[in-house]
Design a protein around this motif. Structure first.
Motif, short mmCIF file in Angstrom:
data_model
loop_
_atom_site.label_atom_id
_atom_site.label_comp_id
_atom_site.label_asym_id
_atom_site.label_seq_id
_atom_site.Cartn_x
_atom_site.Cartn_y
_atom_site.Cartn_z
N PHE A 1 -35.32 2.76 -0.93
CA PHE A 1 -33.92 2.34 -1.01
C PHE A 1 -33.00 3.56 -0.89
N HIS A 2 -31.88 3.36 -0.23
CA HIS A 2 -30.78 4.33 -0.27
C HIS A 2 -29.48 3.56 -0.03
N ASN A 3 -28.71 3.40 -1.09
CA ASN A 3 -27.46 2.63 -1.02
C ASN A 3 -27.70 1.24 -0.44
N ASN A 4 -28.68 0.54 -1.00
CA ASN A 4 -29.05 -0.80 -0.54
C ASN A 4 -28.93 -1.81 -1.68
N LEU A 5 -27.86 -1.73 -2.45
CA LEU A 5 -27.71 -2.58 -3.62
C LEU A 5 -27.87 -4.06 -3.29
N GLU A 6 -27.31 -4.49 -2.15
CA GLU A 6 -27.34 -5.92 -1.82
C GLU A 6 -28.73 -6.44 -1.51
N PHE A 7 -29.70 -5.53 -1.30
CA PHE A 7 -31.06 -5.96 -0.94
C PHE A 7 -32.06 -5.77 -2.07
N VAL A 8 -31.63 -5.28 -3.22
CA VAL A 8 -32.56 -5.04 -4.31
C VAL A 8 -33.29 -6.33 -4.70
N ASP A 9 -32.55 -7.38 -4.96
CA ASP A 9 -33.17 -8.63 -5.42
C ASP A 9 -34.09 -9.25 -4.37
N THR A 10 -33.62 -9.31 -3.12
CA THR A 10 -34.42 -9.96 -2.08
C THR A 10 -35.68 -9.16 -1.77
N ALA A 11 -35.58 -7.83 -1.77
CA ALA A 11 -36.75 -7.00 -1.48
C ALA A 11 -37.80 -7.15 -2.57
N LEU A 12 -37.37 -7.11 -3.83
CA LEU A 12 -38.31 -7.26 -4.93
C LEU A 12 -38.91 -8.66 -4.95
N GLU A 13 -38.11 -9.66 -4.59
CA GLU A 13 -38.62 -11.03 -4.51
C GLU A 13 -39.70 -11.15 -3.44
N GLN A 14 -39.46 -10.52 -2.28
CA GLN A 14 -40.46 -10.56 -1.21
C GLN A 14 -41.75 -9.87 -1.63
N MET A 15 -41.62 -8.76 -2.34
CA MET A 15 -42.82 -8.08 -2.81
C MET A 15 -43.60 -8.99 -3.77
N GLY A 16 -42.87 -9.73 -4.61
CA GLY A 16 -43.51 -10.62 -5.56
C GLY A 16 -44.23 -11.78 -4.92
N ARG A 17 -43.87 -12.11 -3.66
CA ARG A 17 -44.49 -13.24 -2.96
C ARG A 17 -45.73 -12.85 -2.15
N LEU A 18 -46.05 -11.56 -2.11
CA LEU A 18 -47.22 -11.12 -1.35
C LEU A 18 -48.49 -11.79 -1.87
N THR A 19 -49.31 -12.28 -0.97
CA THR A 19 -50.55 -12.96 -1.38
C THR A 19 -51.64 -11.97 -1.75
N PHE A 20 -51.52 -10.73 -1.29
CA PHE A 20 -52.47 -9.68 -1.67
C PHE A 20 -51.90 -8.96 -2.89
N GLU A 21 -52.68 -8.86 -3.94
CA GLU A 21 -52.14 -8.36 -5.20
C GLU A 21 -52.72 -7.03 -5.66
N ASN A 22 -53.82 -6.60 -5.07
CA ASN A 22 -54.49 -5.40 -5.55
C ASN A 22 -53.92 -4.14 -4.89
#
Length: 326
Positions: free
Chosen positions: A7-28
């Motif tokens: 991230f660099h000055n991407n405040l508007e994408f913090v929530d969506t990026a973290l949400e996408q990471m949380g949806r990854l089917t690979f967890e390890n």
């Protein structure tokens, strides 16, 4: 497995990026979330949203170091067998990491590449489409780099960490990913391809490739690095054609098109175009057409139009805008 989300000055994408990471089917995997000296509240939002633990590492830089430096730092911190670099303002399929890792395990590849799309506004187009054989060796991969069939983008690639030497990405204003590719591809024994488009790169006004300060020297540096990589290949007629194609798409036309996009009326832009005009030769075009027909066509237009190329380029650009609704 290590994932690097920057991230660099991407405040508007913090929530969506973290949400996408949380949806990854690979967890390890271990996740490095890196804030590169943000001043718009991104850092504070990440601190509030991320709970660092053994799997998630929040790295905060007090000042902006630049994307190449951030990636180099992440490579030094990572402990996974593979690394995947992600841009926070892009979009990816939940199964992307699962598919990339599975391909790496099945083939023993050091580099796995999946298909990707590009989105600009509402328009979506293919950006990289792996075609042909699902697996190539390191020599074939170098030839693919020269032909622009294997590009520098990091976000649609899974890279075995051991092929990334210390500071693999040169400190540049842009194109450090391609410069890094020309180095680490030399340690790659196999490249596997996943044809599905699992990643979408979203073009925005703030993107590095759209910024006015883009340095012509970056093109020249990448050109020389690519040429250096090419010297490790056998000197065949096919390689000679591939190097010629690389000269035209990676340097000559990149310089010309950037001059047009950034303002060809400047003294530097005019000087750069004159330099390229001297380097392009009619005799190159038949050989170039055998490898990259569209590149040969664009080069022909530049040579034929001469100093009127600016008007021709402007006319074609206007037609494209009309075709795609402005």
């Amino acid at each position: 497995m290590s994932v690097v989300l920057t991230f660099h000055n991407n405040l508007e994408f913090v929530d969506t990026a973290l949400e996408q990471m949380g949806r990854l089917t690979f967890e390890n995997y271990e996740l490095f979330i890196i804030d590169d000296g943000s001043t718009d509240g991104t850092d504070e939002a990440l601190v509030a949203s991320v709970d660092p633990d053994a799997k998630v590492h929040l790295v905060r830089h007090g000042e902006n170091k630049g994307i190449a430096s951030v990636r180099n730092d992440a490579v030094m911190r990572a402990k996974g067998e593979f690394i995947w670099f992600v841009d926070c303002d892009d979009e990816w399929e939940p199964r992307i990491l699962e598919r990339l890792v599975a391909a790496a395990r099945q083939t023993g590849a050091d580099l796995v590449v999946c298909g990707a799309n590009a989105r600009r506004g509402h328009r979506v187009r293919p950006l990289e489409r792996p075609q042909g054989r699902p697996l190539v060796d390191g020599v074939q991969a170098k030839s693919m780099v020269l032909r622009e069939e294997l590009r520098g983008y990091l976000w649609n690639k899974l890279i075995r960490r051991r092929v990334l030497l210390a500071n693999p990405f040169p400190i540049m204003k842009s194109m450090s990913d391609f410069a890094g590719l020309t180095a680490y591809i030399q340690s790659v024994n196999r490249v596997a391809f996943v044809p599905e488009a699992l990643y979408t790169h979203v073009y925005r006004a703030s993107s590095i490739t759209n910024r006015k300060e883009r340095d012509y020297g970056d093109f020249e540096r990448c050109w020389h690095l690519g040429r250096q990589m090419a010297r490790t290949l056998s000197r065949t007629e096919q390689t000679r054609r591939e190097v010629l194609a690389f000269d035209y798409w990676a340097y000559y036309l990149n310089v010309v098109n950037t001059s047009r996009r950034l303002g060809a009326s400047s003294a530097e832009a005019k000087a750069r175009e004159e330099e390229i005009r001297k380097l392009m030769k009619w005799r190159d075009l038949p050989l170039l057409a055998l490898i990259r027909p569209k590149v040969a066509l664009r080069a022909s237009a530049f040579i034929i139009a001469g100093r009127s190329y600016g008007r021709l380029h402007g006319f074609v650009t206007s037609l494209r805008r009309l075709r795609h609704g402005g």
